[in-house]
Enzyme design. Structure first.
Site, PDB file in Angstrom:
ATOM      1  N   LYS A  32      31.117 -31.516   5.952  1.00  0.00           N
ATOM      2  CA  LYS A  32      31.237 -32.556   5.114  1.00  0.00           C
ATOM      3  C   LYS A  32      32.700 -33.040   5.207  1.00  0.00           C
ATOM      4  CE  LYS A  32      31.077 -31.713   0.252  1.00  0.00           C
ATOM      5  NZ  LYS A  32      32.041 -32.729  -0.396  1.00  0.00           N
ATOM      6  N   ASP A  59      30.550 -37.967   2.352  1.00  0.00           N
ATOM      7  CA  ASP A  59      30.332 -37.576   1.094  1.00  0.00           C
ATOM      8  C   ASP A  59      31.220 -38.657   0.084  1.00  0.00           C
ATOM      9  OD1 ASP A  59      29.371 -36.850  -1.164  1.00  0.00           O
ATOM     10  OD2 ASP A  59      30.406 -34.918  -1.284  1.00  0.00           O
ATOM     11  N   LYS A  61      29.780 -40.993  -2.030  1.00  0.00           N
ATOM     12  CA  LYS A  61      28.956 -41.460  -3.090  1.00  0.00           C
ATOM     13  C   LYS A  61      29.158 -43.064  -3.549  1.00  0.00           C
ATOM     14  CE  LYS A  61      29.270 -36.556  -5.054  1.00  0.00           C
ATOM     15  NZ  LYS A  61      30.517 -35.933  -4.274  1.00  0.00           N
ATOM     16  N   PHE A  62      28.624 -43.586  -2.635  1.00  0.00           N
ATOM     17  CA  PHE A  62      28.468 -45.102  -2.892  1.00  0.00           C
ATOM     18  C   PHE A  62      27.779 -45.389  -4.051  1.00  0.00           C
ATOM     19  CE2 PHE A  62      28.537 -45.157   1.984  1.00  0.00           C
ATOM     20  CZ  PHE A  62      29.764 -45.259   2.110  1.00  0.00           C
ATOM     21  N   ASP A  64      27.356 -49.198  -6.043  1.00  0.00           N
ATOM     22  CA  ASP A  64      28.039 -50.678  -6.239  1.00  0.00           C
ATOM     23  C   ASP A  64      26.734 -51.282  -6.048  1.00  0.00           C
ATOM     24  OD1 ASP A  64      29.454 -52.854  -5.969  1.00  0.00           O
ATOM     25  OD2 ASP A  64      30.983 -51.668  -4.975  1.00  0.00           O
ATOM     26  N   ILE A  65      26.837 -52.974  -6.121  1.00  0.00           N
ATOM     27  CA  ILE A  65      25.763 -53.938  -5.903  1.00  0.00           C
ATOM     28  C   ILE A  65      25.124 -53.620  -4.958  1.00  0.00           C
ATOM     29  CG2 ILE A  65      26.550 -55.341  -7.541  1.00  0.00           C
ATOM     30  CD1 ILE A  65      27.100 -57.124  -5.026  1.00  0.00           C
ATOM     31  N   ASN A  67      23.761 -55.172  -2.228  1.00  0.00           N
ATOM     32  CA  ASN A  67      24.326 -55.844  -0.867  1.00  0.00           C
ATOM     33  C   ASN A  67      25.711 -55.009  -0.284  1.00  0.00           C
ATOM     34  OD1 ASN A  67      24.482 -57.878   1.165  1.00  0.00           O
ATOM     35  ND2 ASN A  67      26.289 -58.546   0.046  1.00  0.00           N
ATOM     36  N   THR A 123      28.080 -32.497 -11.736  1.00  0.00           N
ATOM     37  CA  THR A 123      28.134 -31.363 -12.607  1.00  0.00           C
ATOM     38  C   THR A 123      29.197 -31.254 -13.554  1.00  0.00           C
ATOM     39  OG1 THR A 123      29.009 -30.357 -10.657  1.00  0.00           O
ATOM     40  CG2 THR A 123      26.724 -29.895 -11.017  1.00  0.00           C
ATOM     41  N   ARG A 184      28.253 -19.007  -3.705  1.00  0.00           N
ATOM     42  CA  ARG A 184      29.156 -17.975  -3.406  1.00  0.00           C
ATOM     43  C   ARG A 184      28.424 -16.677  -2.755  1.00  0.00           C
ATOM     44  NH1 ARG A 184      31.543 -21.911  -3.483  1.00  0.00           N
ATOM     45  NH2 ARG A 184      33.542 -22.364  -4.926  1.00  0.00           N
ATOM     46  N   ARG A 214      35.215 -23.224  -0.309  1.00  0.00           N
ATOM     47  CA  ARG A 214      36.282 -22.290  -0.150  1.00  0.00           C
ATOM     48  C   ARG A 214      35.740 -20.870   0.418  1.00  0.00           C
ATOM     49  NH1 ARG A 214      37.956 -23.989  -6.239  1.00  0.00           N
ATOM     50  NH2 ARG A 214      35.310 -24.597  -5.878  1.00  0.00           N
TER      51      ARG A 214
END
Ligand code: C5P
Length: 234
Positions: A32, A59, A61-62, A64-65, A67, A123, A184, A214
């Site tokens: 990632k 990653d 995280k788009f 927006d509009i 287009n 989160t 974890r 981690r």
């Protein structure tokens, strides 16, 4: 069997990231790349990572509009990433545009479409934080609403917390892939993840992919840590 472990390359230095990726590659399914690494090192770094044969989860995280998001998804698809994220809160038109851009761009290049993953409620937000931006639903209801919206708009996957797996599995079509951070093993030091499951528990609760940062990259022996996680879910 497909290896469901995705290692979060949350390290600022490109050479460290490539070294880490090479070390753990035999034991994991994908890497990632998040905002820090992408803003710093950009598409060249993704090409370098893809050049090692590794699958890449971009990653960013788009949100927006429609287009603009479609064009960003098309550009990520041309970079040949295998997974990417968009905010489900961008609305159904944006989600449909993202999925269509992934499918159409990949088809024009003769490749399989990358998995466009919807992010529901971060989160870091609680009920009070949602109320602050005018969302009257509590987090659990809002996660469910956005998950249904994303699946209804044609998304084939979602990111969710380990504690949301059970509920989302119950309401979504079985074909929807669930990608879960907050993993974890118990072997690592305590950190900022509060609600966690072990790799085995998360898979049993219905995760398709586990995002692990981690517990692998901060381990003394990252390759060994990755191998042990894989063994724990075999
Ligand atoms: O180091 P750790 O295993 O906590 O890394 C988890 C990765 O998943 C990080 O890249 C983090 O930003 C991401 N993530 C998360 N919790 C979310 C969404 C994403 O930990 N709710």
């Amino acid at each position: 069997m497909r290896n469901p472990i995705i290692v979060a390359l949350d390290v600022p230095d490109v050479d460290d990231a490539v070294r880490l990726a090479r070390d753990v590659a035999p034991h994991v399914g994908a890497f990632k790349v998040g905002k820090e690494l992408f803003v710093g090192a950009g598409p060249d770094f993704v090409r370098r990572l893809r050049g090692t044969g590794a699958a890449v989860f971009l990653d960013l995280k788009f949100h927006d509009i429609p287009n603009t998001v479609a064009k960003a998804v098309a550009a990520a698809t041309r970079l040949d990433v295998q997974m990417l994220t968009v905010h489900a809160g961008g609305g159904s038109a944006m989600l449909r545009a993202a999925e269509a851009a992934a499918v159409e761009t990949a088809a024009s290049m003769g490749r399989p479409a990358p998995l466009v993953l919807g992010v529901t409620v971060l989160t870091s937000l609680d009920d009070a934080a949602l109320a602050e931006v005018g969302v009257r639903n509590g987090t659990a209801d809002q996660v469910e609403l956005l998950a249904r919206l994303a699946a209804g708009a044609g998304l084939r996957g979602l990111v969710c917390s380990p504690l949301e797996l059970g509920r989302l599995r119950a309401i979504l079509p079985a074909s929807v892939q669930l990608v879960t951070p907050g993993i974890r093993t118990g072997a690592e030091k305590a950190d900022d993840q509060k609600r966690t499951l072990s790799p085995r528990e998360a898979m049993a609760a219905g995760a398709t992919w586990l995002v692990v940062g981690r517990p692998i990259y901060a381990a003394e022996d990252p390759a060994g840590a990755a191998r042990r996680i894989l063994e724990s879910i075999a």
